[in-house]
Design an enzyme around this catalytic site. Structure first.
Site, PDB file in Angstrom:
ATOM      1  N   HIS A 183       0.813  -1.226   0.000  1.00 11.58           N
ATOM      2  CA  HIS A 183       0.000   0.000   0.000  1.00 11.58           C
ATOM      3  C   HIS A 183       0.846   1.274   0.000  1.00 11.58           C
ATOM      4  O   HIS A 183       0.368   2.354   0.345  1.00 11.58           O
ATOM      5  CB  HIS A 183      -0.937  -0.004   1.218  1.00 11.58           C
ATOM      6  N   HIS A 283      -6.999  -3.240 -10.715  1.00 10.70           N
ATOM      7  CA  HIS A 283      -7.303  -2.778  -9.361  1.00 10.70           C
ATOM      8  C   HIS A 283      -8.766  -2.379  -9.309  1.00 10.70           C
ATOM      9  O   HIS A 283      -9.261  -1.693 -10.191  1.00 10.70           O
ATOM     10  CB  HIS A 283      -6.397  -1.575  -9.071  1.00 10.70           C
TER      11      HIS A 283
END
Length: 381
Positions: A183, A283
């Site tokens: 992340h 994504h």
């Protein structure tokens, strides 16, 4: 042909922004322009375009895309491209519905009859995930993804990485493949340590092991590990992608269809990646329109690998989840890690417009939570 007569957008919980377009013959299409934490900015961009684009030919998707890119002088960036994504997806949906075919038929036709998917377990501060992993397995998933760590200092204690390793071991023991999302929270001193410790456990990939502005560091990390490196949610066009392909430092491309200019650009970025032997795993921790659009492209893309689904993701709170706004949720039943290819026209989903309009009344914009360290310093979220 039909001219755009109406462009609307709807802010809906838990954190999504839907776009609906209508042409002068009454044909409609749905898009998604979600940009997590920046809803008002995207809405402002759409406001500016509504007057400019009303009256344009709805079938001329590429003309509208190129006009949006070239006429504005300033290009790319998450806000601009997310607004464009909402329009582009809706234009493809409208055109394919008018022709009564799925969008993938307009992209060259399907290459597969079912598509591999994965789902999230854990949250922003992951802890015990074994029960969540078992629940995903019961739903039919064979692969999951979870955050690697909570927030970390630029140089943290090595023991801060221990829980990630133990969680990976626990999930792998359940015979599930697992992707690990760094992340962008880990800076270089910590990322290289965690990658080394995870290598023996053979995760599906490590995602955003470093922030995407550090191409040279990602290249160095790529040379140090055999784990596939996945990245792309913070790249907003094929031009952003170029240096990563040229450096040969990513193994899986993860563009977000809501942040790159929609279906048109996802197809182009996928073709670029194919030329470098890089698969795509779009994504998509977002809404059903984004997922449907991603799957339409995936169906017609040779180098598609796996698709993220937001079913039950930790952001979906307040009674709204991935399937809330569609009338045909059965299309995404997961079996043996796959969903069947949608066969209906356009995006292949039936949007519950009444619920969208109802839920949008007074809907608040989602705000990124952010992380703060013990010294009150900001950390990467």
């Amino acid at each position: 042909m039909g001219k755009l007569s109406k462009i609307e957008y709807f802010r809906v919980p838990p954190r999504w922004l839907f776009v609906k377009i209508t042409d002068d013959a009454g044909n409609t299409g749905w898009g998604e322009a979600t940009l997590e934490g920046h809803t008002q900015s995207v809405e402002g961009c759409l406001d500016a375009w509504i007057d400019q684009y009303t009256g344009l030919e709805a079938d001329e998707i590429e003309q509208i895309w190129q006009m949006s890119w070239r006429k504005s002088f300033y290009r790319s960036g998450p806000v601009f491209m997310s607004a464009l994504s909402g329009l582009d997806i809706a234009l493809w949906d409208l055109k394919a519905r008018k022709l009564n075919v799925p969008i993938y038929e307009l992209l060259g036709g399907k290459l597969r009859s079912k598509l591999k998917v994965y789902a999230w377990i854990g949250g922003d501060r992951p802890s015990d995930i074994e029960q969540a992993a078992l629940a995903r397995k019961a739903q039919g998933f064979t692969a999951v993804k979870m955050n690697a760590t909570e927030d970390l200092a630029w140089l943290d204690v090595p023991s801060a990485l221990d829980t990630c390793v133990s969680r990976v071991q626990a999930v792998k023991a359940l015979n599930l493949d697992v992707g690990i999302d760094f992340h962008g929270r880990l800076h270089r001193p910590m990322a290289k340590q965690l990658a080394a410790r995870l290598e023996v456990h053979r995760p599906l990939f490590i995602e955003e092991p470093l922030l995407s502005e550090h191409v040279e560091a990602i290249k160095a990390l790529s040379a140090q590990t055999t784990i596939p490196i996945a990245l792309g949610e913070r790249l907003h066009s094929r031009w952003d992608l170029k240096p990563f392909l040229e450096a040969s430092c990513i193994d899986i491309l993860q563009p977000d269809i809501c942040h790159i200019g929609g279906i048109s650009e996802l197809k182009r970025m996928a073709s670029m990646a194919e030329a470098y032997d890089v698969p795509i795993a779009p994504h998509c921790p977002l809404g059903p329109i984004a997922l449907a659009a991603s799957l339409q492209v995936a169906a017609a893309t040779a180098n598609f690998a796996i698709q993220e689904m937001s079913l039950g993701i930790h952001y979906n709170v307040g009674g709204y989840d991935l399937l809330s706004y569609i009338k045909n949720p059965e299309i995404w039943d997961v079996k043996d890690g796959y969903v069947e290819l949608m066969r209906g026209p356009g995006l292949g989903i039936d949007v519950n417009e009444d619920l969208v309009r109802e839920a949008s009344v007074g809907a608040e914009a989602w705000v990124s939570p952010g992380f703060v360290g013990p010294g009150e310093e900001l950390r990467e979220w």
